[in-house]
Design an enzyme around this catalytic site. Structure first.
Site, PDB file in Angstrom:
ATOM      1  N   HIS A 365      22.755 -14.434  32.077  1.00  0.00           N
ATOM      2  CA  HIS A 365      22.391 -15.604  32.875  1.00  0.00           C
ATOM      3  C   HIS A 365      22.027 -16.778  31.983  1.00  0.00           C
ATOM      4  O   HIS A 365      22.317 -17.918  32.292  1.00  0.00           O
ATOM      5  CB  HIS A 365      21.223 -15.270  33.798  1.00  0.00           C
ATOM      6  CG  HIS A 365      21.545 -14.154  34.729  1.00  0.00           C
ATOM      7  ND1 HIS A 365      20.594 -13.434  35.388  1.00  0.00           N
ATOM      8  CD2 HIS A 365      22.727 -13.634  35.089  1.00  0.00           C
ATOM      9  CE1 HIS A 365      21.185 -12.515  36.117  1.00  0.00           C
ATOM     10  NE2 HIS A 365      22.477 -12.603  35.956  1.00  0.00           N
ATOM     11  N   ARG A 472      29.676 -23.420  41.299  1.00  0.00           N
ATOM     12  CA  ARG A 472      29.325 -21.994  41.367  1.00  0.00           C
ATOM     13  C   ARG A 472      27.944 -21.862  42.011  1.00  0.00           C
ATOM     14  O   ARG A 472      26.925 -21.951  41.329  1.00  0.00           O
ATOM     15  CB  ARG A 472      29.294 -21.392  39.962  1.00  0.00           C
ATOM     16  CG  ARG A 472      30.649 -21.305  39.275  1.00  0.00           C
ATOM     17  CD  ARG A 472      30.470 -20.720  37.881  1.00  0.00           C
ATOM     18  NE  ARG A 472      31.696 -20.209  37.305  1.00  0.00           N
ATOM     19  CZ  ARG A 472      32.373 -20.822  36.328  1.00  0.00           C
ATOM     20  NH1 ARG A 472      31.958 -21.961  35.838  1.00  0.00           N
ATOM     21  NH2 ARG A 472      33.474 -20.268  35.839  1.00  0.00           N
ATOM     22  N   GLU A 607      42.132 -14.770  42.239  1.00  0.00           N
ATOM     23  CA  GLU A 607      41.597 -14.164  41.017  1.00  0.00           C
ATOM     24  C   GLU A 607      42.101 -12.753  40.786  1.00  0.00           C
ATOM     25  O   GLU A 607      41.697 -12.093  39.839  1.00  0.00           O
ATOM     26  CB  GLU A 607      40.065 -14.099  41.075  1.00  0.00           C
ATOM     27  CG  GLU A 607      39.414 -15.402  41.457  1.00  0.00           C
ATOM     28  CD  GLU A 607      37.913 -15.373  41.309  1.00  0.00           C
ATOM     29  OE1 GLU A 607      37.433 -15.521  40.182  1.00  0.00           O
ATOM     30  OE2 GLU A 607      37.220 -15.193  42.324  1.00  0.00           O
ATOM     31  N   ASN A 630      39.769 -16.779  34.643  1.00  0.00           N
ATOM     32  CA  ASN A 630      38.969 -15.812  33.870  1.00  0.00           C
ATOM     33  C   ASN A 630      39.138 -14.415  34.446  1.00  0.00           C
ATOM     34  O   ASN A 630      39.374 -13.447  33.731  1.00  0.00           O
ATOM     35  CB  ASN A 630      37.485 -16.173  33.910  1.00  0.00           C
ATOM     36  CG  ASN A 630      37.231 -17.601  33.471  1.00  0.00           C
ATOM     37  OD1 ASN A 630      38.010 -18.164  32.718  1.00  0.00           O
ATOM     38  ND2 ASN A 630      36.150 -18.188  33.959  1.00  0.00           N
ATOM     39  N   ASP A 631      38.987 -14.333  35.767  1.00  0.00           N
ATOM     40  CA  ASP A 631      39.136 -13.029  36.398  1.00  0.00           C
ATOM     41  C   ASP A 631      40.600 -12.621  36.479  1.00  0.00           C
ATOM     42  O   ASP A 631      40.954 -11.483  36.197  1.00  0.00           O
ATOM     43  CB  ASP A 631      38.504 -13.040  37.796  1.00  0.00           C
ATOM     44  CG  ASP A 631      37.010 -12.768  37.719  1.00  0.00           C
ATOM     45  OD1 ASP A 631      36.627 -11.824  36.995  1.00  0.00           O
ATOM     46  OD2 ASP A 631      36.226 -13.496  38.344  1.00  0.00           O
ATOM     47  N   ARG A 641      36.639  -9.321  30.449  1.00  0.00           N
ATOM     48  CA  ARG A 641      36.354 -10.647  29.893  1.00  0.00           C
ATOM     49  C   ARG A 641      35.041 -10.702  29.130  1.00  0.00           C
ATOM     50  O   ARG A 641      34.781 -11.655  28.395  1.00  0.00           O
ATOM     51  CB  ARG A 641      36.360 -11.697  31.016  1.00  0.00           C
ATOM     52  CG  ARG A 641      35.292 -11.465  32.056  1.00  0.00           C
ATOM     53  CD  ARG A 641      35.512 -12.309  33.298  1.00  0.00           C
ATOM     54  NE  ARG A 641      34.698 -13.524  33.296  1.00  0.00           N
ATOM     55  CZ  ARG A 641      34.545 -14.318  34.355  1.00  0.00           C
ATOM     56  NH1 ARG A 641      35.171 -14.043  35.497  1.00  0.00           N
ATOM     57  NH2 ARG A 641      33.797 -15.379  34.300  1.00  0.00           N
ATOM     58  N   CYS A 678      40.924 -23.180  37.723  1.00  0.00           N
ATOM     59  CA  CYS A 678      39.551 -23.505  37.326  1.00  0.00           C
ATOM     60  C   CYS A 678      38.919 -22.515  36.351  1.00  0.00           C
ATOM     61  O   CYS A 678      37.722 -22.518  36.163  1.00  0.00           O
ATOM     62  CB  CYS A 678      38.660 -23.673  38.552  1.00  0.00           C
ATOM     63  SG  CYS A 678      38.431 -22.157  39.487  1.00  0.00           S
TER      64      CYS A 678
END
Ligand code: PEP
Ligand code: MG
Length: 748
Positions: A365, A472, A607, A630-631, A641, A678
């Protein structure tokens, strides 16, 4: 014949050491005196002190008993000889027959061949290996447990004295600790470069008086402090009864240690030998650090880390040094911590120039927040918290995952050059900030920014982003200790839209699970969280939170246009179900008389590879799509990742992956579905260029990337890039990167 060092004598020795420390002798004279005092008290023939000259080399810095001319001449590498082995392993060597002991190395210049017994103890402080303290004698004998303990106590005091700089000065044994420059290699968690000064998140407690005369008084102080600690831990437990499992486990471990008779007894033993209460705590803490370096079991390591944290609390109680040590934060702070929570990091906010963590992880986080704040972050920087002192000059190379602590002038200069080149580039980007992004062959590319926190929004205008392509929303949930309320969220979303000043903001609904676990939600133990119960799967199974969030979004929009996007849609039905929820929520809001958004767009993230093969009806129905690269990439290549070992192995510019994206572009084109990209790759200029070449017309990225991406796009001809890609495909090569890079180089 050696004498057995009883408690009282041990105390006497420490008393004499303290006098040596208080004297105005120079560093070397102090060391000499200490070896003399130890020989005298222990009735042994040799005492020597070896300290680190540099990270790899130990040097004989003082001796009583070995040949004086060997001082500052005899050196050994870490792991070499018995001394080097003590330092490497952080473990005592006690032998009656040194020459036959494994690892022994004969050093003729010392004259030590006549000594048979050898006892070497590490001089270490909280995981920081400083040197080795050795006693030797002619008589072949093993040292008793009592003698070992006594020498350990002396080594502990030596470590404290070293830390306090007692041996630094004219003709001194070693250059001052914490003055040498060093490079620490870590892992990049957020790119960027920063130069600044160290600000320790939790400054080390300084033990100014390791030695005490009155053991009873010290035991009373310790007992009182431990009692205060226990009460504190019980209170924390009471307050966190509803906390998550992991937190409770930590607190239970705290309670167990705080009530541990063994821990207390060991600390009292140290006091009995002449240590002050705080030095006794630190001695045990150092022992925990040493064990931490040896155990590989994750659970045990975590418990040792708990003991370390608890010891810090106890030290703070004993020394009265709270978190506020009175030090002033430098104007260009680089935050150093073992680890930090997202809430604490946000409190520091943008004033930080860089962050270096000893632990941490790329997907933590804290890393998410650092990324949102665009602050360079290096994680896994070993020993940084023991090496860095408040105010030290430090350079963070977030691109290379390197940290230069107390850099010398040449490194500092090349860093300054790099930073000034980056600043010049930023100026160049600023000059094209408000121009539309049109490629040389006339393609208009939309550039948006990714965001997740209020602190992101000020960069909207400065970066030249046309809107927020991905907000997000889970970040707001992650940085809190409890579930935010609907009104709170509605106010927040309203503020986001205010700050966007009419630019489009794509709110992605909660994407939790996998690496993003809410601290206040029961964690589910899943064998493979990235493929598990996450994002929309949680949203649809437990619709309460999703409905609350949808309401908050509708209310936050308060009559303004609203865009909602669902994460991690893996099949058409999931999108339909999510969309139904929106419709139901709208109907409910209407019934309740709330103002509805002027327009409402609902879309999905693409994704998972499955959606590239979804029925055409999906592409017809969905309001818009955004590729979560990314996913999508991690599932396409089956490469986690977050896993350093595999995450860089597969290139985004691999033709198979580009082929998948092309397929999505084509399918969207059939139904005129707006499409954007994105993931992180959108913000990498070369990747962005290739994505644009294969038909992606909207990219969303971190705000700092907009300048570099735009700068490349406006100077490029997408037709030419398309041709390069076709040629590479024709030649049957794997990645288009080498060919595109060559072409870019030719273009200058
Ligand atoms: C993605 O997967 O590419 C994406 C943008 O979402 P996140 O990184 O939040 O999973
Ligand atoms: Mg994603």
């Amino acid at each position: 014949m050696a004498r057995v060092l009883k408690e009282t004598e041990s105390r006497k020795l420490l008393g004499r050491l303290r006098d040596a420390m208080a004297s105005d002798l120079a560093g070397q004279a102090r060391l000499d005196l200490i070896t003399h005092l130890i020989v005298d008290s222990m009735g042994t023939e040799v005492c020597s002190i070896y300290l680190f000259r540099d990270e790899e080399t130990l040097e004989l810095c003082a001796t009583e008993g070995l040949k004086p001319e060997a001082v500052h001449q005899t050196r050994m590498r870490l792991g070499e000889g018995l001394v080097g082995r003590v330092a490497r392993k952080g473990k005592i060597i006690n032998t009656a027959d040194a020459p036959s002991t494994k690892g022994f190395r004969y050093m003729p210049e010392t004259g030590e061949e006549i000594y048979s017994s050898f006892l070497g103890v590490p001089v270490q402080r909280l995981g920081d290996m400083l040197g080795v303290l050795v006693v030797q004698s002619k008589e072949a004998r093993s040292y008793s447990a009592d003698e070992i303990y006594a020498l350990e106590v002396v080594a502990m005091v030596l470590a404290e004295m070293t830390e306090l700089g007692a041996f630094v000065g004219e003709g001194a044994a070693l250059s001052a600790r914490h003055q040498q420059s060093m490079v620490i290699r870590g892992t990049t968690a957020q790119e960027g470069t920063a130069s600044g000064h160290v600000w320790l998140h939790e400054p080390r407690v300084v033990v100014a008086n390791p030695i005490a005369d009155d053991p009873q008084r010290e035991i009373n102080r310790l007992t009182e402090a431990v009692e205060q600690l226990r009460v504190g831990v019980d209170k924390m437990l009471e307050m966190n009864q509803n906390g998550d499992n992991e937190q409770l486990q930590v607190l239970e471990a705290y309670r167990m240690f705080a009530n541990s008779k063994g821990w207390m007894r060991r600390m009292e033993q140290g006091i009995g030998r002449g240590l002050s209460a705080e030095a006794a705590v630190e001695k045990e803490q150092s022992a925990a650090w040493a064990r931490m370096g040896q155990v590989t079991d994750q659970y045990l390591r975590e418990r040792l880390a708990d003991l370390d944290n608890l010891s810090n609390r106890l030290l703070r109680i004993l020394t009265g040094q709270g978190d506020d040590t009175g030090a002033e934060m430098p104007a260009d702070p680089i935050l150093i911590a073992r680890n930090i929570g997202p809430g604490d990091l946000l409190e520091y906010g943008r004033q930080l120039k860089g962050i270096v963590l000893e632990q941490g992880s790329v997907g933590s986080h804290a890393a998410i927040v650092a990324r949102a704040l665009a602050i360079p972050l290096v994680v896994h920087a070993e020993r940084i918290t023991t090496e860095a002192l408040n105010g030290d000059h430090i350079l963070v190379d977030g691109d290379g995952g390197l940290v230069h602590l107390r850099p010398d002038e040449t490194v500092a200069k090349s860093f300054r050059d790099k930073i000034s080149m980056q600043a010049q580039a930023q100026q160049r980007y600023a000059s094209i900030r408000h121009k539309p992004t049109v490629t040389r062959d006339g393609h208009r590319i939309g550039l948006n920014m990714n965001a997740g926190l209020m602190v992101d929004l000020p960069s909207l205008d400065g970066s030249g982003a046309e809107g927020v392509g991905l907000f997000r929303t889970e970040l707001q949930f992650l940085i809190r200790n409890q579930m935010p309320r609907r009104t709170e969220l509605a106010q927040l979303y309203a503020r986001v839209l205010d700050a966007a000043g009419g630019k489009r903001v794509v709110f992605r609904t909660l994407d939790i699970g996998s690496d993003k676990v809410l601290p206040y939600m029961k964690a589910t133990d899943e064998p493979n969280p990235a493929l598990g119960w996450r994002a929309i799967r949680v949203g649809l199974d437990k619709p309460g939170v999703m409905r609350m969030q949808l309401q908050a979004l509708l209310r936050g929009a308060h009559g303004r246009p609203l865009t909602i996007m669902f994460p991690f849609i893996a099949q058409f039905e999931e999108y339909k179900a999510a969309r139904d929820e929106v419709e139901k929520t709208v109907a409910r809001e209407r019934r309740l008389g709330h103002v509805l958004p002027e327009t409402l767009e609902v879309g999905a993230m693409l994704e998972t590879p499955s959606m590239a093969f979804a029925p055409q009806k999906f592409f017809d129905d969905v309001g818009f799509l955004s590729i979560g690269g990314n996913d999508l990439k991690q599932f396409f290549f089956a490469a986690d990742r977050e896993n350093e070992r595999v995450r860089r192995r597969y290139d985004t510019l691999n033709l198979s992956f580009l082929g998948l994206i092309e397929r999505i572009v084509e399918r969207c084109a059939i139904s005129d579905t707006p499409l954007s990209f994105c993931g992180e790759d959108a913000g990498r200029p070369v990747e962005a260029l290739c994505l644009a070449a294969i038909g992606i017309r909207t990219l969303s990225m971190r705000s700092a990337s907009i300048g570099p991406v735009k700068n490349l796009l406006v100077r490029s001809d997408l037709g030419e890039v398309r041709k390069i890609i076709a040629d590479v495909r024709h030649r049957g090569e794997m990645s288009v990167r080498p060919a595109v890079m060559d072409w870019l180089r030719q273009q200058g």
